[in-house]
Design an enzyme around this catalytic site. Structure first.
Site, PDB file in Angstrom:
ATOM      1  N   CYS A   1       1.905   7.091  -4.547  1.00 21.35           N
ATOM      2  CA  CYS A   1       3.007   6.669  -5.431  1.00 21.35           C
ATOM      3  C   CYS A   1       2.504   6.353  -6.831  1.00 21.35           C
ATOM      4  O   CYS A   1       3.240   6.517  -7.801  1.00 21.35           O
ATOM      5  CB  CYS A   1       3.677   5.401  -4.932  1.00 21.35           C
ATOM      6  SG  CYS A   1       4.109   5.394  -3.224  1.00 21.35           S
TER       7      CYS A   1
HETATM    8  N1  LIG Z   1       6.574   7.473  -3.981  1.00 25.24           N
HETATM    9  C1  LIG Z   1       6.745   6.253  -3.542  1.00 25.24           C
HETATM   10  N2  LIG Z   1       6.679   6.007  -2.241  1.00 25.24           N
HETATM   11  N3  LIG Z   1       7.038   5.289  -4.426  1.00 25.24           N
HETATM   12  C2  LIG Z   1       7.239   3.928  -4.108  1.00 25.24           C
HETATM   13  C3  LIG Z   1       8.064   3.252  -5.129  1.00 25.24           C
HETATM   14  C4  LIG Z   1       8.237   1.789  -4.886  1.00 25.24           C
HETATM   15  C5  LIG Z   1       9.232   1.141  -5.804  1.00 25.24           C
HETATM   16  N4  LIG Z   1       9.189  -0.265  -5.720  1.00 25.24           N
HETATM   17  C6  LIG Z   1      10.641   1.622  -5.509  1.00 25.24           C
HETATM   18  O1  LIG Z   1      11.302   0.999  -4.721  1.00 25.24           O
HETATM   19  O2  LIG Z   1      11.104   2.574  -6.061  1.00 25.24           O
END
Ligand SMILES: NC(=[NH2+])NCCC[C@H](N)C(=O)O
Length: 415
Positions: A405
């Site tokens: 991420c």
């Molecule tokens: N590619 C990922 N898994 N990204 C995680 C993003 C986390 C972020 N806090 C959201 O809720 O958007």
């Protein structure tokens, strides 16, 4: 070489885009965490140290690390007028209340004459206390009382705390990019930075877009996996609507030129916060290996989309084979192995998946960045012969995103 080139999840990583967490994490109001998609307030100094270590690990592997904030500043520096154009759009989307306030905030932001400081400020948000509030006689009530949700806020402009998850606002596919419309209001503003990079940055302007931020449906980069030069996997998830994948397929197969994708595999995963993107439950780590959260195995449905025979048509068929077989078919590699997060123990799997145990960044086949805290999963991966690059994760993990991420590959070597 300039421009975007990503034809797999695992080919040797050459260039990657990160964002070093900044003051946006200091503007995170504890009672607004849910709306801002955060689960806790990280300790910024330590988060930055951890992030710097992550960048250093990548550089030690020969990867060129680019920073989102710097790319945007460079795009402004190269094009007179780009910064003003950005600011207009930024202010229009910032959720500012009042008639006078947008102009006041504009003036304030323009006091940041250095482009990099300006960009970082737009990311951090603006507090009421930073601005001289308009005199009562020239202001409207709405100027004085800014409310972002239902309650009074100390902020005139929300921070963008999720920016260090550079995976999500746009996604590199082949030589082009999906510039996303994101699921939430709070994250959708992040896509503006990508827009200005792909419009104005000397090395990236003219990059073809397979998806646009003004699309009517939402999708995020965490759902997009480059399986091969011609095969893409996209999660149908909390963050990516099936209709967005239909649109992506239309664009890729019929409406744009230069995309080599011939098959799109849509993976229908449960819509929940724990599984928000496909990459929270499933990432590729080697030519023939993937990590997976065992909880999705029973319910996963996979659809294959290909270009139809008639103009504008997309053919869709559902696969009923096991996931291993589908991946063998898609990648052309025999003997695909799925490695369960948490070593198959349901409690460890759930705990470590919550802290992104399945969310690895592959630097080259068999070499992956993992979060230090997921020791059960890491032990399993180690025993499977993977080379682990261990990223400290006490603070970074509070945003619910792991090494994949936190990174957007701009260039990988072809396999
Ligand atoms: N590619 C990922 N898994 N990204 C995680 C993003 C986390 C972020 N806090 C959201 O809720 O958007």
């Amino acid at each position: 070489m300039n421009g975007i080139h990503v034809t797999s999840e695992i080919g040797k990583l050459k260039k990657v885009c990160l964002h070093r967490p900044g003051d946006e994490l200091l503007n995170l109001p504890p009672d607004e965490l849910e709306r801002l998609l955060f689960d806790d307030v990280p300790y910024l100094e330590v988060a930055q140290q951890e992030h710097d270590r992550f960048a250093e690990i990548l550089r030690e592997q020969g990867v060129e690390v680019l920073y989102l904030e710097k790319l945007v500043a460079e795009a402004f520096a190269a094009n007179p007028g780009a910064r003003d154009e950005f600011l207009d759009q930024y202010l229009a989307e910032a959720g500012i209340h009042g008639q006078k306030m947008p102009a006041i905030v504009r003036e304030y932001l323009n006091t940041f004459t250095d482009d990099l400081e300006f960009v970082k400020k737009t990311m951090a948000g603006v507090a009421k206390s930073e601005i001289d509030m308009p005199l009562a006689s020239s202001a409207t009530l709405d100027d004085l009382v800014s409310d972002h949700s239902d309650k009074q806020s100390d902020l005139i402009i929300d921070p963008m705390p999720n920016l260090y998850f550079t995976r999500d606002p746009f996604a590199c596919v082949g030589n082009g990019v999906n510039l996303n419309r994101m699921y939430s209001v709070t994250r959708n503003r992040e896509t503006l930075y990508g827009k200005y990079i792909f419009k104005y940055h000397p090395d990236y302007k003219g990059t073809p877009l397979w998806f646009r931020r003004d699309a009517p449906f939402h999708t995020e980069g965490g759902d997009v996996l480059n399986l091969t030069r011609t095969d893409l996997a996209v999660g149908i998830s909390q963050r990516t609507q099936a209709a967005a994948i239909d649109l992506m397929a239309q664009n890729i197969f019929w409406k744009t030129e230069g995309c080599e994708i011939e098959k799109i595999f849509a993976f229908d995963i449960p819509a929940s916060r724990a599984f928000m993107h496909l990459d929270t439950v499933f990432t590729q780590i080697d030519v023939d290996k993937f990590t997976i959260h065992p909880a999705i195995m029973g319910t996963l449905r996979v659809y294959e989309m290909t270009k139809g025979a008639v103009e504008g048509e997309v053919d869709i068929k559902e696969h009923t084979d096991s996931l291993e077989k589908i991946l063998e078919y898609a990648t052309g590699v025999d003997g695909i192995k799925l490695i369960p997060c948490g070593g198959g123990d349901p409690i460890a799997a759930a705990r470590e998946q919550w802290n992104d145990g399945s969310n690895t960044l592959c630097v080259e086949p068999g070499t992956i960045c993992v979060y230090q805290r997921n020791n059960v999963t890491n032990e399993v991966l180690y025993k499977e012969g993977l080379n682990l690059l261990v990223v400290p994760s006490a603070e970074l993990s509070r945003g619910r995103g792991g090494p994949r991420c936190m990174s957007m590959p701009f260039q990988r070597e072809d396999l």
